[in-house]
Design an enzyme around this catalytic site. Structure first.
Site, PDB file in Angstrom:
ATOM      1  N   ILE A  58       0.899  -1.158   0.000  1.00  0.00           N
ATOM      2  CA  ILE A  58       0.000   0.000   0.000  1.00  0.00           C
ATOM      3  C   ILE A  58       0.936   1.206   0.000  1.00  0.00           C
ATOM      4  O   ILE A  58       1.878   1.272   0.790  1.00  0.00           O
ATOM      5  CB  ILE A  58      -0.960  -0.002   1.222  1.00  0.00           C
ATOM      6  CG1 ILE A  58      -1.824   1.262   1.297  1.00  0.00           C
ATOM      7  CG2 ILE A  58      -0.224  -0.199   2.541  1.00  0.00           C
ATOM      8  CD1 ILE A  58      -2.939   1.191   2.370  1.00  0.00           C
ATOM      9  N   SER A  59       0.710   2.153  -0.910  1.00  0.00           N
ATOM     10  CA  SER A  59       1.631   3.280  -1.061  1.00  0.00           C
ATOM     11  C   SER A  59       1.696   4.116   0.214  1.00  0.00           C
ATOM     12  O   SER A  59       0.768   4.137   1.024  1.00  0.00           O
ATOM     13  CB  SER A  59       1.188   4.172  -2.218  1.00  0.00           C
ATOM     14  OG  SER A  59       1.117   3.444  -3.423  1.00  0.00           O
ATOM     15  N   GLN A  60       2.814   4.828   0.337  1.00  0.00           N
ATOM     16  CA  GLN A  60       3.022   5.763   1.446  1.00  0.00           C
ATOM     17  C   GLN A  60       1.969   6.880   1.356  1.00  0.00           C
ATOM     18  O   GLN A  60       1.695   7.382   0.266  1.00  0.00           O
ATOM     19  CB  GLN A  60       4.424   6.334   1.281  1.00  0.00           C
ATOM     20  CG  GLN A  60       4.860   7.265   2.357  1.00  0.00           C
ATOM     21  CD  GLN A  60       6.235   7.856   2.046  1.00  0.00           C
ATOM     22  OE1 GLN A  60       6.969   7.353   1.187  1.00  0.00           O
ATOM     23  NE2 GLN A  60       6.564   8.925   2.734  1.00  0.00           N
TER      24      GLN A  60
END
Ligand code: SAH
Length: 212
Positions: A58-60
């Site tokens: 899951i992206s930052q």
């Protein structure tokens, strides 16, 4: 739950240069802890990417906020996302009032996320397949966001963009990418802005990286 943690995170994003109020509002409302595996919940409101299984992440939050801000969308815009993953980015776009279309190549990830969308009431049209060829059926899009790192800018994505729309895509090698913010200024003309130093999992597909 976790309102306080979300507020702290949003304040941090603001101090790191995110200014778009609609983006900040969506990040303060969407419950990121519901999009991460249970053992990661205590890290959900740290500004870091987290593993979601199958070698994906899951992206930052900063990256999600920065890319969403870069799209410069009006409420009600039609957006195509490549790389559904956990669904967090799609949920942010949905919360901002966008019409969301999202493609994921990993069927298991997509089905799991579609279930979560149903449970949370996130309306996003999901497809399992190779996003590097886009989704011509619903084109043109006001914005296209690619959440995996690509060796090139896929031609179809530029084609499927509305004039005036933006394509946000990380381009580079497998370790590090430059974020390209490409504005379609006419049928065949584009303007590109580049922001260095992003790190995404690889975009795998016909106009991306090879499988192995
Ligand atoms: N937007 C996601 C980030 C997911 S990570 C989130 O908010 O969590 C990137 C995802 O892109 C992975 O799930 C990976 O399986 C997917 N992916 C990689 N190549 C792809 C392709 N060609 N088409 C669609 N999805 C792809």
């Amino acid at each position: 739950m976790y309102e306080r943690e979300r507020e702290d995170l949003v304040r941090k994003l603001e101090s790191n240069g995110i200014t778009d109020k609609a983006v900040l509002k969506a990040l303060s409302e969407v419950e990121r802890h519901l999009f991460v595996p249970e053992i990661m919940i205590s890290h959900a409101y740290k500004d870091v990417a987290l593993p979601i299984g199958y070698g994906q992440t899951i992206s930052q939050p900063y990256t999600v906020a920065f890319m969403t801000q870069a799209l410069r969308l009006k409420t009600g815009s039609k957006v195509l996302e490549i790389g559904t993953g956990s669904g967090y980015q799609a949920a942010i776009l949905h919360r901002m009032g966008m019409r969301v279309y999202t493609i994921e190549r990993n069927a298991e990830i997509s089905l799991r996320t579609q279930k979560l969308f149903d449970k949370l009431g996130v309306r996003a049209v999901c497809r399992i397949g190779d996003g590097t060829i886009g989704w011509s059926e619903f084109a043109p899009y006001d914005g296209i966001i690619v959440t995996a790192g690509s060796p090139v800018v896929p031609l179809n994505l530029k084609k499927q963009l509305e004039v005036g729309g933006r394509l946000v895509i990380p381009v580079g090698d497998k370790k590090s990418q430059t974020l390209k913010i490409i504005t379609k200024t006419g049928e065949e003309s584009f303007e590109t802005e580049e922001v260095p130093k992003f790190a995404f999992v690889p975009l795998i597909g016909r106009e991306g990286w090879n499988e192995k």
